[in-house]
Design a protein around this motif. Structure first.
Motif, PDB file in Angstrom:
ATOM      1  N   ASP A   1       0.689  -1.168  -0.032  1.00 53.03           N
ATOM      2  CA  ASP A   1       0.090  -0.066  -0.009  1.00 53.03           C
ATOM      3  C   ASP A   1       0.753   1.161  -0.087  1.00 53.03           C
ATOM      4  O   ASP A   1       0.536   2.194   0.553  1.00 53.03           O
ATOM      5  N   GLU A   2       1.929   1.022  -0.706  1.00 55.10           N
ATOM      6  CA  GLU A   2       3.017   2.225  -0.728  1.00 55.10           C
ATOM      7  C   GLU A   2       2.062   3.902  -1.041  1.00 55.10           C
ATOM      8  O   GLU A   2       2.364   4.741  -0.574  1.00 55.10           O
ATOM      9  N   ASP A   3       1.209   3.524  -2.072  1.00 49.73           N
ATOM     10  CA  ASP A   3       0.625   4.834  -2.694  1.00 49.73           C
ATOM     11  C   ASP A   3      -0.288   5.403  -1.678  1.00 49.73           C
ATOM     12  O   ASP A   3      -0.670   6.718  -1.614  1.00 49.73           O
ATOM     13  N   PHE A   4      -0.731   4.762  -0.488  1.00 47.23           N
ATOM     14  CA  PHE A   4      -1.576   5.470   0.530  1.00 47.23           C
ATOM     15  C   PHE A   4      -0.949   6.476   1.246  1.00 47.23           C
ATOM     16  O   PHE A   4      -1.777   7.426   1.946  1.00 47.23           O
ATOM     17  N   HIS A   5       0.478   6.467   1.251  1.00 49.74           N
ATOM     18  CA  HIS A   5       1.054   7.507   1.911  1.00 49.74           C
ATOM     19  C   HIS A   5       0.771   8.688   1.184  1.00 49.74           C
ATOM     20  O   HIS A   5       0.546   9.905   1.983  1.00 49.74           O
ATOM     21  N   GLU A   6       0.801   8.836   0.085  1.00 46.69           N
ATOM     22  CA  GLU A   6       0.343  10.143  -0.407  1.00 46.69           C
ATOM     23  C   GLU A   6      -0.984  10.452  -0.793  1.00 46.69           C
ATOM     24  O   GLU A   6      -1.579  11.602  -0.948  1.00 46.69           O
ATOM     25  N   LYS A   7      -1.929   9.376  -0.938  1.00 46.45           N
ATOM     26  CA  LYS A   7      -3.152   9.608  -1.220  1.00 46.45           C
ATOM     27  C   LYS A   7      -4.018   8.382  -0.509  1.00 46.45           C
ATOM     28  O   LYS A   7      -4.444   7.228  -1.420  1.00 46.45           O
ATOM     29  N   PRO A   8      -4.528   8.688   0.686  1.00 46.82           N
ATOM     30  CA  PRO A   8      -5.188   7.375   1.183  1.00 46.82           C
ATOM     31  C   PRO A   8      -6.428   7.219   0.836  1.00 46.82           C
ATOM     32  O   PRO A   8      -7.124   8.239   0.380  1.00 46.82           O
ATOM     33  N   PRO A   9      -7.342   6.471   1.132  1.00 45.19           N
ATOM     34  CA  PRO A   9      -8.616   6.292   0.442  1.00 45.19           C
ATOM     35  C   PRO A   9      -9.547   7.125   1.183  1.00 45.19           C
ATOM     36  O   PRO A   9      -9.464   7.150   2.497  1.00 45.19           O
ATOM     37  N   GLU A  10     -10.311   7.994   0.489  1.00 39.75           N
ATOM     38  CA  GLU A  10     -11.201   8.962   0.921  1.00 39.75           C
ATOM     39  C   GLU A  10     -12.497   8.352   1.722  1.00 39.75           C
ATOM     40  O   GLU A  10     -12.910   7.331   1.290  1.00 39.75           O
ATOM     41  N   GLY A  11     -12.622   9.046   2.872  1.00 36.00           N
ATOM     42  CA  GLY A  11     -13.878   8.510   3.749  1.00 36.00           C
ATOM     43  C   GLY A  11     -13.636   7.286   4.635  1.00 36.00           C
ATOM     44  O   GLY A  11     -14.583   6.974   5.347  1.00 36.00           O
ATOM     45  N   CYS A  12     -12.273   6.718   4.480  1.00 31.28           N
ATOM     46  CA  CYS A  12     -11.742   5.465   5.179  1.00 31.28           C
ATOM     47  C   CYS A  12     -11.158   6.118   6.515  1.00 31.28           C
ATOM     48  O   CYS A  12     -10.603   7.186   6.491  1.00 31.28           O
ATOM     49  N   ILE A  13     -10.978   5.470   7.414  1.00 34.11           N
ATOM     50  CA  ILE A  13     -10.340   5.772   8.477  1.00 34.11           C
ATOM     51  C   ILE A  13      -8.928   4.831   8.775  1.00 34.11           C
ATOM     52  O   ILE A  13      -9.457   3.358   9.140  1.00 34.11           O
ATOM     53  N   CYS A  14      -7.784   5.472   8.647  1.00 37.48           N
ATOM     54  CA  CYS A  14      -6.595   4.421   9.211  1.00 37.48           C
ATOM     55  C   CYS A  14      -6.385   4.480  10.415  1.00 37.48           C
ATOM     56  O   CYS A  14      -6.272   5.413  11.423  1.00 37.48           O
ATOM     57  N   ILE A  15      -6.392   3.078  10.951  1.00 37.57           N
ATOM     58  CA  ILE A  15      -6.153   2.901  12.480  1.00 37.57           C
ATOM     59  C   ILE A  15      -4.699   2.211  12.725  1.00 37.57           C
ATOM     60  O   ILE A  15      -4.363   1.752  13.900  1.00 37.57           O
ATOM     61  N   ASP A  16      -3.873   2.666  11.761  1.00 39.66           N
ATOM     62  CA  ASP A  16      -2.279   2.101  11.999  1.00 39.66           C
ATOM     63  C   ASP A  16      -1.720   2.808  13.147  1.00 39.66           C
ATOM     64  O   ASP A  16      -1.910   3.973  13.224  1.00 39.66           O
ATOM     65  N   ASP A  17      -1.152   2.120  14.077  1.00 42.12           N
ATOM     66  CA  ASP A  17      -0.627   2.580  15.370  1.00 42.12           C
ATOM     67  C   ASP A  17      -1.514   3.138  16.281  1.00 42.12           C
ATOM     68  O   ASP A  17      -1.402   4.255  16.961  1.00 42.12           O
ATOM     69  N   LYS A  18      -2.785   2.864  16.113  1.00 36.80           N
ATOM     70  CA  LYS A  18      -3.994   3.638  16.925  1.00 36.80           C
ATOM     71  C   LYS A  18      -4.706   2.672  17.725  1.00 36.80           C
ATOM     72  O   LYS A  18      -4.814   1.156  17.287  1.00 36.80           O
ATOM     73  N   LEU A  19      -5.427   3.205  18.697  1.00 38.04           N
ATOM     74  CA  LEU A  19      -6.364   2.463  19.347  1.00 38.04           C
ATOM     75  C   LEU A  19      -7.632   3.021  19.260  1.00 38.04           C
ATOM     76  O   LEU A  19      -7.899   4.189  19.690  1.00 38.04           O
ATOM     77  N   PHE A  20      -8.456   2.605  18.447  1.00 34.95           N
ATOM     78  CA  PHE A  20      -9.726   3.284  18.044  1.00 34.95           C
ATOM     79  C   PHE A  20     -10.781   2.470  18.733  1.00 34.95           C
ATOM     80  O   PHE A  20     -11.013   1.189  18.506  1.00 34.95           O
ATOM     81  N   VAL A  21     -11.581   3.364  19.313  1.00 37.95           N
ATOM     82  CA  VAL A  21     -12.876   2.943  19.889  1.00 37.95           C
ATOM     83  C   VAL A  21     -13.999   3.278  19.037  1.00 37.95           C
ATOM     84  O   VAL A  21     -14.357   4.354  18.800  1.00 37.95           O
TER      85      VAL A  21
END
Length: 206
Positions: free
Chosen positions: A59-79
Motif C-alpha cells: 500500500d505504498e501509494d496510500f502515503h500520498e493519497k489515502p482512500p477517501e472516507g475511510c479511517i486509518c487505524i495504523d498505530d492507533k487504538l480506535f474505539v
C-alpha cells in the motif's frame, strides 16, 4: 455487532456482483491491507458504517493519497461503539517497503501504544496485515509473522485477531478461523464475516 473483514483481493461478491443493500447488515468494515484504494472507497460509499483499515506491504501509494472516507487505524487504538480496536499494519521486512518492519521495529510500535492500552484496559480486536509468528504464517521472510503479536494476544486476550497477507490460494490447508485460547484468529483474505458479542466474550474470560 456484525463485522465484515476484507484483505488482499477485492471480493467479487461485494464488488463485481454488488447489488443494492448487500452491505446494509454490517455495523463495521475492517480492511486488513493490500486492497485497492477504489475498492475501500466503494465499500465506505455503499455501506452505512465506517471502514477502518491498516496498511498492507503493497500500500505504498496510500502515503500520498489515502482512500477517501475511510479511517486509518495504523498505530492507533480506535474505539467504536465501545469496542476497542488496535491497528498494526505492514508485513515482516523482506525489502525496502514503507510498510515493512523488523521484529524490533514492530515491538517498538507496540511499546508506544502501551499508555493507551493501559488507559483503555486493553483491546477487543487486533487488526493487522501480517499474521503472528507460527500462527498461519510461513517460514519465508515475505510471509513470516511477528512474535510480538503473540505476546500481545497472551497479555490482553482480545476477542478477535484479524489479519490478511496469507492468501488462501497459497495452500489447501490454510484455515480462515483458528482458536488461540480466548481469541478467535481470522484470516480475512478475500472476506470474512463475524459478529462481536461483548457479553459472550467477557463471559468466556471469566
Amino acid at each position: 455487532m456484525k463485522i465484515l473483514a476484507v484483505a488482499d483481493v477485492e471480493a467479487r461478491y461485494f464488488y463485481d456482483f454488488y447489488t443494492p443493500g448487500k452491505l446494509d447488515e454490517y455495523d463495521l468494515i475492517l480492511g486488513c491491507g493490500d486492497l485497492h484504494r477504489s475498492y475501500l472507497e466503494f465499500l465506505v460509499t455503499m455501506a452505512h458504517c465506517p471502514v477502518l483499515y491498516v496498511h498492507g506491504n503493497h500500500d505504498e501509494d496510500f502515503h500520498e493519497k489515502p482512500p477517501e472516507g475511510c479511517i486509518c487505524i495504523d498505530d492507533k487504538l480506535f474505539v467504536y461503539q465501545g469496542v476497542r480496536i488496535l491497528g498494526l499494519g505492514g508485513s515482516y521486512r523482506y525489502g525496502n517497503g514503507r510498510y515493512m518492519y523488523t521484529e524490533q521495529t514492530m515491538r517498538w510500535r507496540i511499546l508506544r501504544l502501551l499508555p493507551k492500552l493501559w488507559r483503555h484496559k486493553g483491546f477487543d480486536i487486533l487488526v493487522t496485515h501480517a499474521p503472528a509468528r507460527h500462527l498461519n504464517d510461513f517460514e519465508s521472510m515475505s510471509h513470516r509473522g511477528f512474535e510480538c503479536f503473540n505476546k500481545l494476544l497472551r497479555r490482553y486476550r482480545p476477542a478477535y485477531f484479524v489479519h490478511g497477507h496469507i492468501h488462501k490460494n497459497y495452500g489447501h490447508n490454510i484455515p480462515q478461523r483458528t482458536e488461540l485460547g480466548d481469541t478467535t484468529v481470522i484470516n480475512a483474505y478475500d472476506y470474512c464475516r463475524f459478529e462481536y458479542d461483548e457479553v459472550e466474550k467477557a463471559e468466556a474470560k471469566v
